[in-house]
Design an enzyme around this catalytic site. Structure first.
Site, short mmCIF file in Angstrom:
data_model
loop_
_atom_site.label_atom_id
_atom_site.label_comp_id
_atom_site.label_asym_id
_atom_site.label_seq_id
_atom_site.Cartn_x
_atom_site.Cartn_y
_atom_site.Cartn_z
CG HIS A 96 -1.77 1.16 1.46
ND1 HIS A 96 -1.92 1.79 2.66
CD2 HIS A 96 -2.36 2.05 0.47
CE1 HIS A 96 -2.60 2.99 2.30
NE2 HIS A 96 -3.04 3.02 0.91
CG ASP A 147 8.02 8.86 -22.69
OD1 ASP A 147 8.94 8.83 -22.19
OD2 ASP A 147 7.08 9.97 -22.69
CG ASP A 194 -3.49 5.06 -1.58
OD1 ASP A 194 -4.25 4.68 -0.64
OD2 ASP A 194 -2.15 5.23 -1.14
CG MET A 232 6.12 14.24 -17.32
SD MET A 232 7.38 13.88 -18.38
CE MET A 232 8.33 12.73 -17.32
CE1 TYR A 242 11.83 12.83 -16.44
CE2 TYR A 242 13.50 14.27 -16.47
CZ TYR A 242 12.78 13.54 -17.19
OH TYR A 242 12.65 13.39 -18.62
CE1 TYR A 252 6.49 17.11 -20.95
CE2 TYR A 252 6.21 17.12 -23.36
CZ TYR A 252 6.80 17.69 -21.97
OH TYR A 252 7.65 18.58 -22.00
#
Length: 148
Positions: free
Chosen positions: A22, A30, A66, A77, A120, A138
């Site tokens: 959890h 990508d 979650d 992103m 990142y 992206y």
């Protein structure tokens, strides 16, 4: 052989998903994402030839998000500010959103966008990073595992 496991989920990824707890995160990246250098302390899995949205859809068939503990267990992103308005909205984002809607009742409400460099930083602490063959820029997303 197992029944009900999506074709693009290989044995290494299946084990990684089962080992996640959890709050652990998975990056689905990508082809441009520096997966190996970002995931130095985590697991890196190659999924060449598979699109990022297809991988998101497959992972979400097996893994709960979650949704009860964080506002955005799905983080896409975002484009860098200097590209907004100059570049079309990536189609892969719509594919990500569709995959989430197919697999999570809260749908778009659990999706957020995250700056590339913040992405990142989060990617560095992800439990697993899946490097797909996605060629759209992206086409990176983080999913946070929830409980059933």
């Amino acid at each position: 052989m197992l029944k009900g496991i999506p074709k693009c989920i290989n044995p290494d990824l299946l084990k990684a998903l089962a080992d996640m707890g959890h709050g652990d995160q998975i990056v689905i990246a990508d082809d441009f994402y520096p997966a190996v250098s970002m995931a130095k302390d985590g697991i890196t899995i190659n999924a060449d030839g598979i699109g990022a949205a297809e991988m998101v859809d497959s992972v979400l068939q097996l893994m709960p998000l979650d949704v009860d503990y964080v506002d955005h267990p799905v983080m896409i992103m975002d484009m860098m500010d200097h590209l907004k308005g100059k570049m079309e909205r990536p189609k892969v984002w719509d594919d990500f959103i569709a995959a989430v809607k197919r697999n999570e009742p809260k749908g778009e409400k659990c999706i957020g966008f995250i700056d590339r460099f913040d992405f990142y930083e989060k990617g560095k602490i992800a439990f697993v990073t899946v490097s797909t063959g996605e060629r759209q820029p992206y086409g990176c997303i983080i999913l946070q595992k929830g409980v059933m």
